[in-house]
Design a protein around this motif. Sequence first.
Motif, PDB file in Angstrom:
ATOM      1  N   TRP A 156      18.096  45.762 -37.610  1.00 56.37           N
ATOM      2  CA  TRP A 156      19.632  44.967 -36.863  1.00 56.37           C
ATOM      3  C   TRP A 156      19.932  45.878 -37.249  1.00 56.37           C
ATOM      4  O   TRP A 156      21.227  45.559 -36.395  1.00 56.37           O
ATOM      5  CB  TRP A 156      19.393  43.860 -38.178  1.00 56.37           C
ATOM      6  CG  TRP A 156      20.595  42.480 -37.914  1.00 56.37           C
ATOM      7  CD1 TRP A 156      21.174  42.236 -37.009  1.00 56.37           C
ATOM      8  CD2 TRP A 156      21.429  42.981 -39.241  1.00 56.37           C
ATOM      9  NE1 TRP A 156      21.563  41.728 -37.504  1.00 56.37           N
ATOM     10  CE2 TRP A 156      23.382  42.165 -38.328  1.00 56.37           C
ATOM     11  CE3 TRP A 156      22.495  43.585 -40.320  1.00 56.37           C
ATOM     12  CZ2 TRP A 156      23.951  40.903 -38.863  1.00 56.37           C
ATOM     13  CZ3 TRP A 156      23.755  43.397 -40.484  1.00 56.37           C
ATOM     14  CH2 TRP A 156      24.090  42.705 -40.124  1.00 56.37           C
ATOM     15  N   VAL A 157      20.710  46.803 -38.302  1.00 58.02           N
ATOM     16  CA  VAL A 157      21.549  47.926 -38.319  1.00 58.02           C
ATOM     17  C   VAL A 157      22.081  48.657 -36.810  1.00 58.02           C
ATOM     18  O   VAL A 157      22.948  49.020 -36.311  1.00 58.02           O
ATOM     19  CB  VAL A 157      21.832  48.496 -39.369  1.00 58.02           C
ATOM     20  CG1 VAL A 157      22.697  49.666 -39.419  1.00 58.02           C
ATOM     21  CG2 VAL A 157      21.372  47.976 -40.444  1.00 58.02           C
ATOM     22  N   ALA A 158      20.770  48.931 -36.652  1.00 56.98           N
ATOM     23  CA  ALA A 158      20.123  49.060 -35.281  1.00 56.98           C
ATOM     24  C   ALA A 158      21.038  49.328 -33.988  1.00 56.98           C
ATOM     25  O   ALA A 158      22.071  49.186 -32.994  1.00 56.98           O
ATOM     26  CB  ALA A 158      19.202  50.176 -34.758  1.00 56.98           C
ATOM     27  N   LEU A 159      20.929  47.919 -34.528  1.00 58.10           N
ATOM     28  CA  LEU A 159      20.978  46.779 -33.017  1.00 58.10           C
ATOM     29  C   LEU A 159      22.647  46.268 -32.883  1.00 58.10           C
ATOM     30  O   LEU A 159      23.487  46.570 -31.999  1.00 58.10           O
ATOM     31  CB  LEU A 159      20.060  45.217 -33.628  1.00 58.10           C
ATOM     32  CG  LEU A 159      20.667  43.786 -31.954  1.00 58.10           C
ATOM     33  CD1 LEU A 159      20.143  44.845 -31.136  1.00 58.10           C
ATOM     34  CD2 LEU A 159      19.557  42.620 -32.659  1.00 58.10           C
ATOM     35  N   ALA A 160      23.438  46.092 -34.158  1.00 59.79           N
ATOM     36  CA  ALA A 160      24.935  45.606 -34.401  1.00 59.79           C
ATOM     37  C   ALA A 160      25.841  47.052 -33.989  1.00 59.79           C
ATOM     38  O   ALA A 160      26.067  47.154 -32.786  1.00 59.79           O
ATOM     39  CB  ALA A 160      24.984  45.374 -35.988  1.00 59.79           C
ATOM     40  N   GLU A 161      25.197  48.496 -33.552  1.00 62.05           N
ATOM     41  CA  GLU A 161      25.954  49.321 -33.363  1.00 62.05           C
ATOM     42  C   GLU A 161      25.542  49.749 -31.557  1.00 62.05           C
ATOM     43  O   GLU A 161      26.389  49.905 -31.126  1.00 62.05           O
ATOM     44  CB  GLU A 161      25.046  50.747 -34.216  1.00 62.05           C
ATOM     45  CG  GLU A 161      25.537  52.333 -34.084  1.00 62.05           C
ATOM     46  CD  GLU A 161      24.772  53.027 -34.823  1.00 62.05           C
ATOM     47  OE1 GLU A 161      23.422  54.131 -33.942  1.00 62.05           O
ATOM     48  OE2 GLU A 161      24.659  53.178 -35.691  1.00 62.05           O
ATOM     49  N   SER A 162      24.467  49.705 -31.644  1.00 66.34           N
ATOM     50  CA  SER A 162      24.270  49.762 -29.937  1.00 66.34           C
ATOM     51  C   SER A 162      24.610  48.342 -29.185  1.00 66.34           C
ATOM     52  O   SER A 162      24.911  48.507 -28.033  1.00 66.34           O
ATOM     53  CB  SER A 162      22.583  49.725 -29.603  1.00 66.34           C
ATOM     54  OG  SER A 162      22.110  48.692 -30.080  1.00 66.34           O
ATOM     55  N   THR A 163      25.274  47.311 -29.836  1.00 66.34           N
ATOM     56  CA  THR A 163      26.050  45.702 -29.251  1.00 66.34           C
ATOM     57  C   THR A 163      26.783  46.705 -29.107  1.00 66.34           C
ATOM     58  O   THR A 163      27.821  46.074 -28.421  1.00 66.34           O
ATOM     59  CB  THR A 163      25.913  44.696 -30.197  1.00 66.34           C
ATOM     60  OG1 THR A 163      23.861  44.342 -30.471  1.00 66.34           O
ATOM     61  CG2 THR A 163      25.921  43.749 -29.757  1.00 66.34           C
TER      62      THR A 163
END
Length: 243
Positions: A156-163
């Motif tokens: 989820w942290v990676a998803l927030a970053e890429s988003t």
Amino acid sequence: MTTGVRRRMGVDERRAQLIGVALELFSTRSPDEVSVDEIASAAGISRPLVYHYFPGKRSLYEAALKRAADDLSGRFLEAHEGPLGARLIRVMHRFFDFVEEHGPGFAALVRGGPAGGPSSADALVDGVRQSAYEQIVAHLGVRTPPARLELVVRSWVALAESTALLWLDGKRVPRAELELQLVHDFAALASVSAAYDQEMAGIMLRVFAQEPADGPLGELLARLMVLAPAAPAVPSQRLPGDP
């Protein structure tokens, strides 16, 4: 941004000023596009004086990056009070405040340092990610996170970053919608994991039990319930080895 007139500063004060000026410049353009002359001009000092305090642009960039990373890590700090969904919304709001304030600087932070050699950028970014991970796990009240929870939170942290990186390219989706969607994404990732793991199921049942119907996660449940009647029935599939 400029000082207007030169004045004598102590070493720490001048270094702090140069870091602030560099951070502002790196927040509007990529580090490779910012020259030492520009930094010196914005600080109201000479180019040689910049080199007196920093060996080169890379070391100044990394000092500015360190300040930005500390700032970004602080955006994940949140009191452990109230429903989880409301806490995550506040965290995402502060996160996107940083992204919007530091645009290209944020992109440079998560994509690595300037071209042409190694830097400490990767270590700083990893530190931010680890801090975010630890904060979210703490919000869930789990001292020793199971493997599936670690996968969910780090994903989820990676998803927030890429988003956030994609959003910066044109900002085609309203920011408030993305903040809410990312909170829903966290609940969705965790819920799918809970379907496979009893310990995760216990964690998520406790989280949902504390959520008000009009909160972010309560809204997600309502949205999913609307979809349920229209969803086509999917026949169960046999797994390898089933009789």
